[in-house]
Design an enzyme around this catalytic site. Sequence first.
Site, PDB file in Angstrom:
ATOM      1  N   TRP A 104      12.280  83.784  59.909  1.00  0.00           N
ATOM      2  CA  TRP A 104      11.236  82.786  60.177  1.00  0.00           C
ATOM      3  C   TRP A 104       9.868  83.436  60.304  1.00  0.00           C
ATOM      4  O   TRP A 104       8.877  82.912  59.816  1.00  0.00           O
ATOM      5  CB  TRP A 104      11.588  81.945  61.405  1.00  0.00           C
ATOM      6  CG  TRP A 104      12.855  81.181  61.192  1.00  0.00           C
ATOM      7  CD1 TRP A 104      14.033  81.340  61.859  1.00  0.00           C
ATOM      8  CD2 TRP A 104      13.091  80.151  60.217  1.00  0.00           C
ATOM      9  NE1 TRP A 104      14.978  80.479  61.355  1.00  0.00           N
ATOM     10  CE2 TRP A 104      14.440  79.741  60.356  1.00  0.00           C
ATOM     11  CE3 TRP A 104      12.310  79.533  59.237  1.00  0.00           C
ATOM     12  CZ2 TRP A 104      15.018  78.748  59.561  1.00  0.00           C
ATOM     13  CZ3 TRP A 104      12.876  78.537  58.440  1.00  0.00           C
ATOM     14  CH2 TRP A 104      14.207  78.154  58.604  1.00  0.00           C
TER      15      TRP A 104
ATOM     16  N   ASP B 185       6.173  80.842  67.630  1.00  0.00           N
ATOM     17  CA  ASP B 185       7.209  79.935  67.130  1.00  0.00           C
ATOM     18  C   ASP B 185       8.354  79.950  68.133  1.00  0.00           C
ATOM     19  O   ASP B 185       9.113  80.909  68.214  1.00  0.00           O
ATOM     20  CB  ASP B 185       7.682  80.428  65.753  1.00  0.00           C
ATOM     21  CG  ASP B 185       8.794  79.563  65.163  1.00  0.00           C
ATOM     22  OD1 ASP B 185       9.252  78.624  65.844  1.00  0.00           O
ATOM     23  OD2 ASP B 185       9.196  79.839  64.009  1.00  0.00           O
TER      24      ASP B 185
ATOM     25  N   LYS C  73      16.166  71.945  67.301  1.00  0.00           N
ATOM     26  CA  LYS C  73      17.019  72.989  67.862  1.00  0.00           C
ATOM     27  C   LYS C  73      17.318  72.670  69.322  1.00  0.00           C
ATOM     28  O   LYS C  73      18.440  72.468  69.710  1.00  0.00           O
ATOM     29  CB  LYS C  73      16.351  74.365  67.756  1.00  0.00           C
ATOM     30  CG  LYS C  73      15.854  74.733  66.366  1.00  0.00           C
ATOM     31  CD  LYS C  73      16.962  75.147  65.428  1.00  0.00           C
ATOM     32  CE  LYS C  73      16.592  75.135  63.954  1.00  0.00           C
ATOM     33  NZ  LYS C  73      15.513  76.034  63.557  1.00  0.00           N
TER      34      LYS C  73
HETATM   35  C1  LIG Z   1      14.701  76.319  62.316  1.00  0.00           C
HETATM   36  C2  LIG Z   1      13.532  77.170  62.516  1.00  0.00           C
HETATM   37  C3  LIG Z   1      12.345  76.987  61.787  1.00  0.00           C
HETATM   38  C4  LIG Z   1      12.205  75.950  60.705  1.00  0.00           C
HETATM   39  O1  LIG Z   1      12.103  74.709  61.257  1.00  0.00           O
HETATM   40  P1  LIG Z   1      11.795  73.388  60.379  1.00  0.00           P
HETATM   41  O2  LIG Z   1      11.494  72.382  61.429  1.00  0.00           O
HETATM   42  O3  LIG Z   1      13.036  73.121  59.604  1.00  0.00           O
HETATM   43  O4  LIG Z   1      10.656  73.686  59.501  1.00  0.00           O
HETATM   44  C5  LIG Z   1      11.280  77.805  62.080  1.00  0.00           C
HETATM   45  N1  LIG Z   1      11.360  78.747  63.029  1.00  0.00           N
HETATM   46  C6  LIG Z   1      12.487  78.959  63.752  1.00  0.00           C
HETATM   47  C7  LIG Z   1      12.502  80.019  64.805  1.00  0.00           C
HETATM   48  C8  LIG Z   1      13.604  78.172  63.515  1.00  0.00           C
HETATM   49  O5  LIG Z   1      14.716  78.373  64.229  1.00  0.00           O
END
Ligand SMILES: *Cc1c(COP(=O)(O)O)cnc(C)c1O
Length: 361
Positions: free
Chosen positions: A103, A172, A196
């Site tokens: 990511w 993030d 998540k």
């Molecule tokens: C799942 C995930 C993403 C991507 O998320 P989307 O909402 O599908 O764009 C980005 N960063 C992390 C750490 C993730 O676990």
Amino acid sequence: MDNRIYNFNAGPAALPLPVLKRIQEEFLNFKGSGMSITEVSHRSKWFDEVIESAVERTRRLLKLDDHYKVLFIQGGASLQFCMIPMNLSVAGKSADYINTGTWSTKAIKEAEIQGKDIKVIASSEDKHFSYIPRDLKPNPDASYLHFTSNNTIKGTQFAKFPDAGGVPLVCDMSSDILSRPFDVSPFGLIYAGAQKNIGPAGTALVIIRDDMLERVPDNIPTMLRYTTFADKNSMFNTPACFVIYTISLVLEWLENDIGGLAEMEKQNRAKAALLYEFFDKSGFFTGTAAPDSRSMMNVTFRMPSEVLEKKFVAEALSEGLGGLKGHKSVGGCRASIYNPTTLDAVKYLTEFMAAFEAKNG
Ligand SMILES: *Cc1c(COP(=O)(O)O)cnc(C)c1O
């Protein structure tokens, strides 16, 4: 509950059962409106209360002061990879990144596409992203320092956040937002795809500090500007109403049923410890993350062969344990144990693993 499995999916992922039941109860007639929450106007008093509750609960749980705005922006965490450099990078200054996996790599790529001056100040790519780099040397002149607090695919997590001096941290937190308390003040922006840890897919939660809003340049499209969302309380256009509603219920559950983030962290630690202590005793299951970088949210592991891993995932599912296959880019197995996953579910999983080892080890 009938036919429900123990769900270890990485995302979309398990939601608290009391929240799902509440949605079911309220679904046809939301608070006496005679309509479903999926049918009311986003300009109605019903939805106003919903989004207000989601924002206020986020503020309380994270102890946000008035300098922070809580926004909901569609496009998931992936759109944030692009919006962050577009809105927050400052001319003449680099945008700095720590690369700890898939990511982070994607976030870096989106900044590079825009021709920004990117500096990767640390990376764990040399060891397949199996650890969190220590010894950081943050650059005091950067626009911001971006990192991924929890690496969903590689199963690693920052136990302590980087200290970048006065440089705003941008993070993030898709897979560990609201899993533990932390000091928000060094952060200029925090974002998380909802699917998540806090709700269904369809929006990102974005927490932004007012000095970051002042950086937003004039020459970018309306829907890609943080100020558009901040000025209109995330309702410049139609927001992801049902997702925000579910998030508000998950946050209510976090506050009232769990009792806040300190208690949530205690439970998350206990769940992760069960699995990691099991690996440390097992000669069959091995954790893939360096012990000092292990994630409390995504527990990644391997077995002696891919044949056994396949057998494990299939037999687990027939025992009501779902979602244990690792991400396709890394293989192996992964148990995602986000906030809603109960200690009972993890106990059941470790018992199944011990039995599987006894039979196949
Ligand atoms: C799942 C995930 C993403 C991507 O998320 P989307 O909402 O599908 O764009 C980005 N960063 C992390 C750490 C993730 O676990």
